[in-house]
Design an enzyme around this catalytic site. Structure first.
Site, PDB file in Angstrom:
ATOM      1  N   LYS A  21     -15.083   1.350  16.719  1.00  0.00           N
ATOM      2  CA  LYS A  21     -13.742   1.801  17.118  1.00  0.00           C
ATOM      3  C   LYS A  21     -12.967   2.094  15.841  1.00  0.00           C
ATOM      4  O   LYS A  21     -12.682   1.187  15.055  1.00  0.00           O
ATOM      5  CB  LYS A  21     -13.064   0.693  17.932  1.00  0.00           C
ATOM      6  N   THR A  24      -6.786   3.974  16.959  1.00  0.00           N
ATOM      7  CA  THR A  24      -6.016   3.342  18.017  1.00  0.00           C
ATOM      8  C   THR A  24      -4.896   4.303  18.376  1.00  0.00           C
ATOM      9  O   THR A  24      -4.491   5.120  17.552  1.00  0.00           O
ATOM     10  CB  THR A  24      -5.484   1.955  17.601  1.00  0.00           C
ATOM     11  N   GLU A  74     -12.955   5.704  20.068  1.00  0.00           N
ATOM     12  CA  GLU A  74     -12.520   4.425  20.658  1.00  0.00           C
ATOM     13  C   GLU A  74     -13.694   3.637  21.216  1.00  0.00           C
ATOM     14  O   GLU A  74     -13.514   2.560  21.778  1.00  0.00           O
ATOM     15  CB  GLU A  74     -11.530   4.682  21.803  1.00  0.00           C
TER      16      GLU A  74
HETATM   17  C1  LIG Z   1       0.717  -4.777  21.915  1.00  0.00           C
HETATM   18  C2  LIG Z   1      -0.177  -3.587  22.075  1.00  0.00           C
HETATM   19  O1  LIG Z   1       0.183  -2.583  22.642  1.00  0.00           O
HETATM   20  N1  LIG Z   1      -1.412  -3.689  21.570  1.00  0.00           N
HETATM   21  C3  LIG Z   1      -2.445  -2.800  21.649  1.00  0.00           C
HETATM   22  C4  LIG Z   1      -2.317  -1.472  21.998  1.00  0.00           C
HETATM   23  C5  LIG Z   1      -3.454  -0.696  22.028  1.00  0.00           C
HETATM   24  N2  LIG Z   1      -4.633  -1.258  21.741  1.00  0.00           N
HETATM   25  C6  LIG Z   1      -5.859  -0.482  21.795  1.00  0.00           C
HETATM   26  C7  LIG Z   1      -6.299  -0.161  23.165  1.00  0.00           C
HETATM   27  C8  LIG Z   1      -7.077   1.097  22.953  1.00  0.00           C
HETATM   28  O2  LIG Z   1      -8.317   0.843  22.383  1.00  0.00           O
HETATM   29  C9  LIG Z   1      -6.303   1.784  21.901  1.00  0.00           C
HETATM   30  C10 LIG Z   1      -5.363   2.799  22.449  1.00  0.00           C
HETATM   31  O3  LIG Z   1      -4.127   2.326  22.702  1.00  0.00           O
HETATM   32  O4  LIG Z   1      -5.661   0.755  21.153  1.00  0.00           O
HETATM   33  C11 LIG Z   1      -4.743  -2.557  21.393  1.00  0.00           C
HETATM   34  O5  LIG Z   1      -5.845  -3.066  21.113  1.00  0.00           O
HETATM   35  N3  LIG Z   1      -3.648  -3.309  21.337  1.00  0.00           N
END
Ligand SMILES: CC(=O)Nc1ccn([C@H]2C[C@H](O)[C@@H](CO)O2)c(=O)n1
Length: 104
Positions: A21, A24, A74
């Protein structure tokens, strides 16, 4: 001042540490990362540090532009990624793709 910490849901930790990954997707509140800066990554659930990341780029994206390429970065299918985004950021059309490398 750019952000120097990023939290991830614990379920993504292994994929980040194995470099499966490499992006994000975050909203306006979490877009202020400077390119080439080092960011400390910890778990959202218990704020446990697990690695440092080198930020490569931050690019605005419309939800409709999410592609198989993003999903691959991802380590998900596009359908899985769309579901995750919808759960975390309901009703948000404008997000940011943050690319990173594991800092060694
Ligand atoms: C607090 C918060 O929002 N934390 C997050 C947000 C997104 N992610 C990850 C989930 C997906 O893999 C990507 C896309 O948003 O990022 C995360 O781990 N924690």
């Amino acid at each position: 001042m750019s952000l120097s910490k990023m939290t991830f849901f614990e379920r993504f930790e292994a994929d980040i540490l194995s470099c499966k990954k490499t992006i994000t997707i975050r909203d306006e509140l979490e877009k202020d990362y400077a390119e080439n800066s080092l960011v400390q990554a910890s778990t959202y659930e218990d704020d446990r540090w697990f690695c440092a990341l080198l930020i490569k780029s931050v690019e605005a994206i419309c939800l409709s532009q999410l592609s198989e390429f993003h999903a691959e970065q991802e380590n998900m299918t596009l359908s899985e990624l769309q579901t995750v985004i919808q759960e975390i950021y309901p009703d948000q059309q404008h997000l940011y793709v943050i690319s990173y490398e594991l800092a060694r």
